[in-house]
Design a protein around this motif. Structure first.
Motif, short mmCIF file in Angstrom:
data_model
loop_
_atom_site.label_atom_id
_atom_site.label_comp_id
_atom_site.label_asym_id
_atom_site.label_seq_id
_atom_site.Cartn_x
_atom_site.Cartn_y
_atom_site.Cartn_z
N ALA A 185 0.85 -1.20 0.00
CA ALA A 185 0.00 0.00 0.00
C ALA A 185 0.88 1.24 0.00
CB ALA A 185 -0.92 -0.01 1.22
N THR A 186 0.74 2.08 -1.02
CA THR A 186 1.59 3.26 -1.20
C THR A 186 0.70 4.47 -1.46
OG1 THR A 186 3.24 1.81 -2.25
CG2 THR A 186 3.53 4.19 -2.53
N ILE A 187 0.97 5.57 -0.78
CA ILE A 187 0.11 6.74 -0.94
C ILE A 187 0.07 7.17 -2.40
CG2 ILE A 187 0.34 7.56 1.42
CD1 ILE A 187 2.41 9.56 0.47
N LEU A 223 13.53 2.59 8.81
CA LEU A 223 12.55 2.26 9.85
C LEU A 223 11.91 0.91 9.56
CD1 LEU A 223 11.14 3.37 12.43
CD2 LEU A 223 9.39 4.32 10.92
N TRP A 224 12.67 -0.16 9.77
CA TRP A 224 12.16 -1.50 9.52
C TRP A 224 11.10 -1.92 10.55
CZ3 TRP A 224 13.12 -3.14 4.91
CH2 TRP A 224 14.33 -2.84 4.28
N SER A 225 11.01 -1.22 11.65
CA SER A 225 10.05 -1.62 12.69
C SER A 225 8.65 -1.07 12.44
CB SER A 225 10.55 -1.19 14.07
OG SER A 225 10.89 0.19 14.08
N HIS A 226 8.44 -0.45 11.28
CA HIS A 226 7.09 -0.03 10.87
C HIS A 226 6.45 -1.16 10.07
CE1 HIS A 226 3.81 2.16 9.06
NE2 HIS A 226 4.28 1.93 7.85
N ARG A 227 5.14 -1.37 10.28
CA ARG A 227 4.43 -2.45 9.58
C ARG A 227 4.11 -2.01 8.14
NH1 ARG A 227 -0.58 -3.94 13.09
NH2 ARG A 227 -0.66 -1.66 13.22
N ARG A 228 5.15 -2.02 7.33
CA ARG A 228 5.03 -1.49 5.97
C ARG A 228 4.07 -2.31 5.11
NH1 ARG A 228 3.79 1.00 2.59
NH2 ARG A 228 4.87 2.16 0.97
N PHE A 229 3.92 -3.60 5.40
CA PHE A 229 3.09 -4.47 4.58
C PHE A 229 1.80 -4.88 5.30
CE2 PHE A 229 7.54 -5.04 3.39
CZ PHE A 229 7.49 -4.82 2.02
N LYS A 230 1.35 -4.02 6.18
CA LYS A 230 0.17 -4.32 7.00
C LYS A 230 -1.09 -4.50 6.15
CE LYS A 230 -1.56 -0.83 9.09
NZ LYS A 230 -1.80 0.31 10.02
#
Length: 309
Positions: free
Chosen positions: A222-224, A288-295
């Motif tokens: 999901a990408t803005i 920032l790998w600790s963000h749920r980028r693929f949520k």
């Protein structure tokens, strides 16, 4: 009557006893900001190692992201990168308070910057410009340093902790002539009309409603989707801002994003994600790998890779 948001409380209300512990923590960070740079880097390292040991949930998210983005990376290398990520995050936490409490001039001798001409050229048409970047550990500090060269207007997200949010907004007013809450599109357009650079961090998951799906390290993500639309509507040029921490300080570079925007939101998002991949590749541990980028999943209802409930 609707309950007042904690981010809208007055300073007097924020002095209530329930906020005293947060004020104490903020006071400690203020004092720490006066320590020598290398001392703070060392403190940040050990803070990061402590977080690596105790923040199991964030450690899990980081590991999942690295497995998705670097499937061929050996487990031991991935484990070492996770550890380095937390060290960098610990340093970034302390750098945030440098950004808030210390004058940028203190760190300017440690700055490597040689692309002022790129920004000046982008502003020649009088349409402003859109700066895009990702979330790297020294984000706040590099923003403050860049503001010494360029009158940029950053997009930001209000914080849930009302004291932290008040201090953040109060201190940023000393650095930036204007900051824009991320939902305030009217202010974005006003800034561009005033020929100002507007700064977006474009690499977080804002949910299905505000996004399209485009590949990020080979995985649909999901990408803005509105950056390209704003650029098309305003004719504002788009610049990539790549920044990071070096062994002895900080570096930031601006480059023009060519052949952007296109007529297609997914193509625009794909271009943005590829720029993020390139920026990450040179300093993986700072991202920032600790963000749920693929949520958010492409198919609604599919499970999150982070085992979210």
């Amino acid at each position: 009557m609707a309950k007042k948001s904690t981010t809208e409380l007055t300073f007097k209300q924020l002095l209530a006893p329930k906020y005293w512990l947060t004020w104490l923590a903020m006071s400690i960070t203020y004092l720490v900001s006066f320590l020598p740079w290398r001392t703070k880097q060392t403190l940040g390292k050990y803070l990061g190692l402590l977080l690596h040991k105790t923040a199991a949930r964030r450690r899990h998210i980081c590991d999942v992201n690295l497995q998705i983005c670097y499937p061929d990376m050996p487990p031991e290398e991935r484990k070492a990168l996770t550890r380095q990520h937390f060290i960098s995050a610990g340093k970034g936490f302390l750098e945030t308070f440098d950004a808030w409490y210390q004058p940028a001039s203190k760190l300017m001798p440690r700055v490597d910057f040689d692309s002022q001409a790129v920004v000046d050229k982008a502003l020649e048409a009088g349409k402003g410009c859109i700066l895009i970047s990702g979330h790297f550990a020294p984000l706040d500090l590099c923003g403050t340093l860049i503001a010494s060269h360029i009158d940029l207007h950053p997009i930001y997200k209000r914080q849930n902790n009302p004291v932290f949010n008040w201090v953040m907004e109060h201190q940023r007013k000393k650095v930036y002539s204007k900051t824009i809450e991320r939902s305030d599109m009217r202010e974005v357009l006003k800034s561009l009309k005033l020929n100002k650079p507007v700064w977006y961090a474009v690499d977080q998951d804002y949910g299905r409603k505000h996004s399209v799906f485009a590949p990020f390290f080979g995985r649909e993500c999901a990408t803005i989707s509105h950056i390209g639309r704003i650029a098309k509507m305003t004719k504002a040029p788009v610049l990539m801002l790549d920044y990071g921490r070096t062994e002895n300080g900080y570096t930031y570079r601006f480059t023009e994003v060519e052949n952007y925007p296109t007529e297609d939101d997914v193509t625009n998002a794909t271009i943005i994600n590829k720029l993020m991949e390139d920026a990450i590749s040179t300093k993986k541990e700072q991202y920032l790998w600790s963000h749920r980028r693929f949520k958010t999943q492409p198919v609604k209802g599919d499970p999150s890779p982070y085992n979210d409930k």
